[in-house]
Write a protein that holds these residues in place. Structure first.
Motif, PDB file in Angstrom:
ATOM      1  N   VAL A   1     -20.138  46.471  19.757  1.00  0.00           N
ATOM      2  CA  VAL A   1     -18.835  45.903  19.419  1.00  0.00           C
ATOM      3  C   VAL A   1     -18.271  46.608  18.188  1.00  0.00           C
ATOM      4  CG1 VAL A   1     -17.657  43.835  18.578  1.00  0.00           C
ATOM      5  CG2 VAL A   1     -19.280  43.663  20.465  1.00  0.00           C
ATOM      6  N   GLY A   2     -17.021  47.018  18.291  1.00  0.00           N
ATOM      7  CA  GLY A   2     -16.355  47.733  17.203  1.00  0.00           C
ATOM      8  C   GLY A   2     -16.353  49.243  17.371  1.00  0.00           C
ATOM      9  N   ASP A   3     -17.242  49.776  18.239  1.00  0.00           N
ATOM     10  CA  ASP A   3     -17.252  51.218  18.494  1.00  0.00           C
ATOM     11  C   ASP A   3     -16.069  51.601  19.386  1.00  0.00           C
ATOM     12  OD1 ASP A   3     -19.561  51.594  17.033  1.00  0.00           O
ATOM     13  OD2 ASP A   3     -20.891  51.486  18.782  1.00  0.00           O
ATOM     14  N   ASP A   4     -15.627  52.855  19.262  1.00  0.00           N
ATOM     15  CA  ASP A   4     -14.554  53.353  20.121  1.00  0.00           C
ATOM     16  C   ASP A   4     -15.036  53.440  21.564  1.00  0.00           C
ATOM     17  OD1 ASP A   4     -13.187  53.630  17.764  1.00  0.00           O
ATOM     18  OD2 ASP A   4     -13.104  55.826  17.803  1.00  0.00           O
ATOM     19  N   LEU A   5     -14.203  53.004  22.484  1.00  0.00           N
ATOM     20  CA  LEU A   5     -14.492  53.153  23.907  1.00  0.00           C
ATOM     21  C   LEU A   5     -14.161  54.581  24.305  1.00  0.00           C
ATOM     22  CD1 LEU A   5     -15.236  51.566  26.571  1.00  0.00           C
ATOM     23  CD2 LEU A   5     -12.766  51.427  26.942  1.00  0.00           C
ATOM     24  N   PRO A   6     -15.100  55.325  24.887  1.00  0.00           N
ATOM     25  CA  PRO A   6     -14.785  56.692  25.308  1.00  0.00           C
ATOM     26  C   PRO A   6     -13.606  56.720  26.276  1.00  0.00           C
ATOM     27  CG  PRO A   6     -17.158  56.342  25.332  1.00  0.00           C
ATOM     28  CD  PRO A   6     -16.530  54.994  25.109  1.00  0.00           C
ATOM     29  N   ALA A   7     -12.764  57.708  26.116  1.00  0.00           N
ATOM     30  CA  ALA A   7     -11.591  57.839  26.990  1.00  0.00           C
ATOM     31  C   ALA A   7     -12.030  57.911  28.443  1.00  0.00           C
ATOM     32  CB  ALA A   7     -10.802  59.091  26.607  1.00  0.00           C
ATOM     33  N   GLY A   8     -11.378  57.149  29.283  1.00  0.00           N
ATOM     34  CA  GLY A   8     -11.708  57.088  30.699  1.00  0.00           C
ATOM     35  C   GLY A   8     -12.543  55.889  31.076  1.00  0.00           C
ATOM     36  N   TRP A   9     -13.309  55.364  30.123  1.00  0.00           N
ATOM     37  CA  TRP A   9     -14.214  54.270  30.437  1.00  0.00           C
ATOM     38  C   TRP A   9     -13.478  52.946  30.613  1.00  0.00           C
ATOM     39  CZ3 TRP A   9     -19.705  54.549  27.891  1.00  0.00           C
ATOM     40  CH2 TRP A   9     -20.235  55.829  28.080  1.00  0.00           C
ATOM     41  N   GLU A  10     -12.193  52.913  30.278  1.00  0.00           N
ATOM     42  CA  GLU A  10     -11.426  51.698  30.567  1.00  0.00           C
ATOM     43  C   GLU A  10     -11.417  51.417  32.070  1.00  0.00           C
ATOM     44  OE1 GLU A  10      -8.781  55.058  31.352  1.00  0.00           O
ATOM     45  OE2 GLU A  10     -10.016  54.579  29.591  1.00  0.00           O
ATOM     46  N   GLY A  11     -11.706  52.453  32.861  1.00  0.00           N
ATOM     47  CA  GLY A  11     -11.693  52.314  34.306  1.00  0.00           C
ATOM     48  C   GLY A  11     -12.742  51.382  34.868  1.00  0.00           C
ATOM     49  N   VAL A  12     -13.781  51.042  34.085  1.00  0.00           N
ATOM     50  CA  VAL A  12     -14.804  50.119  34.596  1.00  0.00           C
ATOM     51  C   VAL A  12     -14.614  48.703  34.053  1.00  0.00           C
ATOM     52  CG1 VAL A  12     -16.476  51.984  34.889  1.00  0.00           C
ATOM     53  CG2 VAL A  12     -16.504  50.643  32.777  1.00  0.00           C
ATOM     54  N   SER A  13     -13.618  48.501  33.210  1.00  0.00           N
ATOM     55  CA  SER A  13     -13.441  47.201  32.565  1.00  0.00           C
ATOM     56  C   SER A  13     -12.488  46.273  33.313  1.00  0.00           C
ATOM     57  CB  SER A  13     -12.940  47.391  31.124  1.00  0.00           C
ATOM     58  OG  SER A  13     -13.943  47.997  30.330  1.00  0.00           O
ATOM     59  N   PHE A  14     -11.796  46.804  34.318  1.00  0.00           N
ATOM     60  CA  PHE A  14     -10.874  45.974  35.104  1.00  0.00           C
ATOM     61  C   PHE A  14     -11.190  46.152  36.591  1.00  0.00           C
ATOM     62  CE2 PHE A  14      -8.679  46.134  31.111  1.00  0.00           C
ATOM     63  CZ  PHE A  14      -8.033  44.898  31.016  1.00  0.00           C
ATOM     64  N   PRO A  15     -12.247  45.493  37.070  1.00  0.00           N
ATOM     65  CA  PRO A  15     -12.609  45.634  38.481  1.00  0.00           C
ATOM     66  C   PRO A  15     -11.514  45.096  39.398  1.00  0.00           C
ATOM     67  CG  PRO A  15     -13.827  43.830  37.465  1.00  0.00           C
ATOM     68  CD  PRO A  15     -13.123  44.549  36.355  1.00  0.00           C
ATOM     69  N   PHE A  16     -11.538  45.579  40.633  1.00  0.00           N
ATOM     70  CA  PHE A  16     -10.594  45.064  41.624  1.00  0.00           C
ATOM     71  C   PHE A  16     -10.728  43.547  41.704  1.00  0.00           C
ATOM     72  CE2 PHE A  16     -11.088  49.456  43.175  1.00  0.00           C
ATOM     73  CZ  PHE A  16      -9.763  49.807  43.330  1.00  0.00           C
ATOM     74  N   ALA A  17      -9.598  42.860  41.904  1.00  0.00           N
ATOM     75  CA  ALA A  17      -9.590  41.400  41.957  1.00  0.00           C
ATOM     76  C   ALA A  17      -8.793  40.956  43.176  1.00  0.00           C
ATOM     77  CB  ALA A  17      -9.004  40.810  40.674  1.00  0.00           C
ATOM     78  N   VAL A  18      -9.353  41.207  44.348  1.00  0.00           N
ATOM     79  CA  VAL A  18      -8.678  40.906  45.612  1.00  0.00           C
ATOM     80  C   VAL A  18      -9.589  40.031  46.459  1.00  0.00           C
ATOM     81  CG1 VAL A  18      -7.669  41.903  47.706  1.00  0.00           C
ATOM     82  CG2 VAL A  18      -7.436  43.097  45.521  1.00  0.00           C
TER      83      VAL A  18
END
Length: 270
Positions: free
Chosen positions: A30-47
């Protein structure tokens, strides 16, 4: 059509990705920078299950209209990293429909759909991303001859190799709640999609290319990522990421063992 949702950048999700695809990198907290691109695993599909297409991709997600073509693929993206996102941040993601363009190709009809996303922290946009998806007819005529580029490897300043197996594909599907059959059902991939084996997720390939560029360019901050998917990336096949940098950007070409171009990414640095 717009959908908005919020999520905390969860260290356990980040660690699940790191432990599966980037184990050589240091654990993050917590508090560390999220590597660029890794935001892609933080919002899974919600269907809901009832709103999936037969191939397992979303049919009704509140953003993309129903398209009367049976196959869907990630074709690339253009992403801008405006500011840092950190582990533990609460991020508000807004997803909207971009241009929808119908065309006719050598294998019939195609529909290109842009999906526009913004990721905001404390009301300020941190990431803007446009993903380019393509909807296709059933696999019919043989694929066009692959484009080979031996010079991409020969002139590269560095090359990283990876071979992804079915366990990793399963984990990425689980992390992103991605139920596209092409990633885990070999019969579907071969008989319905016309592929020789399971397909590696395009959104995974884009992170791996970004990761390779970031590791090889320490101390630089990415500002933009542009990806173009060229040919299928397949399970259990060696992938070579061949990189070359200029003053302000790094180009990464994903190649198979026969120098077939699989994808091309350009990372622009601040």
């Amino acid at each position: 059509m717009t959908v908005t949702r919020s999520a905390v950048i969860d260290p356990s999700t980040v660690e699940a990705y790191r432990g599966t695809f980037a184990a050589a990198e240091a654990p993050l907290h917590v508090g560390d920078d999220l590597p660029a691109g890794w935001e892609g695993v933080s919002f899974p599909f919600a269907v809901p299950l009832a709103d999936l297409r037969p191939d397992g991709t979303p049919a009704r997600d509140g953003v993309v209209p129903e398209i009367d073509l049976p196959r869907r693929m990630y074709a690339g993206e253009d992403t801008e990293f405006v500011s840092v996102v950190r582990l533990g941040d609460t991020v508000r993601q807004t997803t909207a429909l971009g241009p929808v363009v119908e065309k006719t190709g050598r294998n019939g009809r195609l529909t290109f759909v842009d999906v526009e996303r913004e990721y905001a922290v404390d009301g300020a946009v941190a990431i803007r991303s446009v993903w380019h998806d393509v909807f296709l007819e059933d696999a019919g005529s043989p694929a066009r001859d692959p484009r080979r580029d031996p010079a991409a490897a020969a002139s590269a300043e560095w090359i990283e190799t990876v071979t992804l197996d079915i366990r990793q594909l399963f984990r990425f599907s689980a992390l992103t709640f991605n139920t596209h059959l092409i990633h885990y059902d070999r019969a579907w991939a071969r008989e319905r999609e016309g592929l020789p084996d399971l397909l590696v997720h395009g959104p995974l390939t884009r992170i791996l290319m970004m990761d390779a560029a970031r590791r090889r360019t320490p101390g630089r901050t990415p500002r933009r990522l542009s990806v173009r998917a060229v040919a299928p990336v397949l399970v259990d096949r060696e992938i070579r990421f061949a990189g070359r940098s200029g003053d302000d950007a790094t180009t990464v070409t994903a190649l198979d063992a026969d120098d077939v171009v699989l994808a091309v990414a350009e990372v622009a640095w601040a």
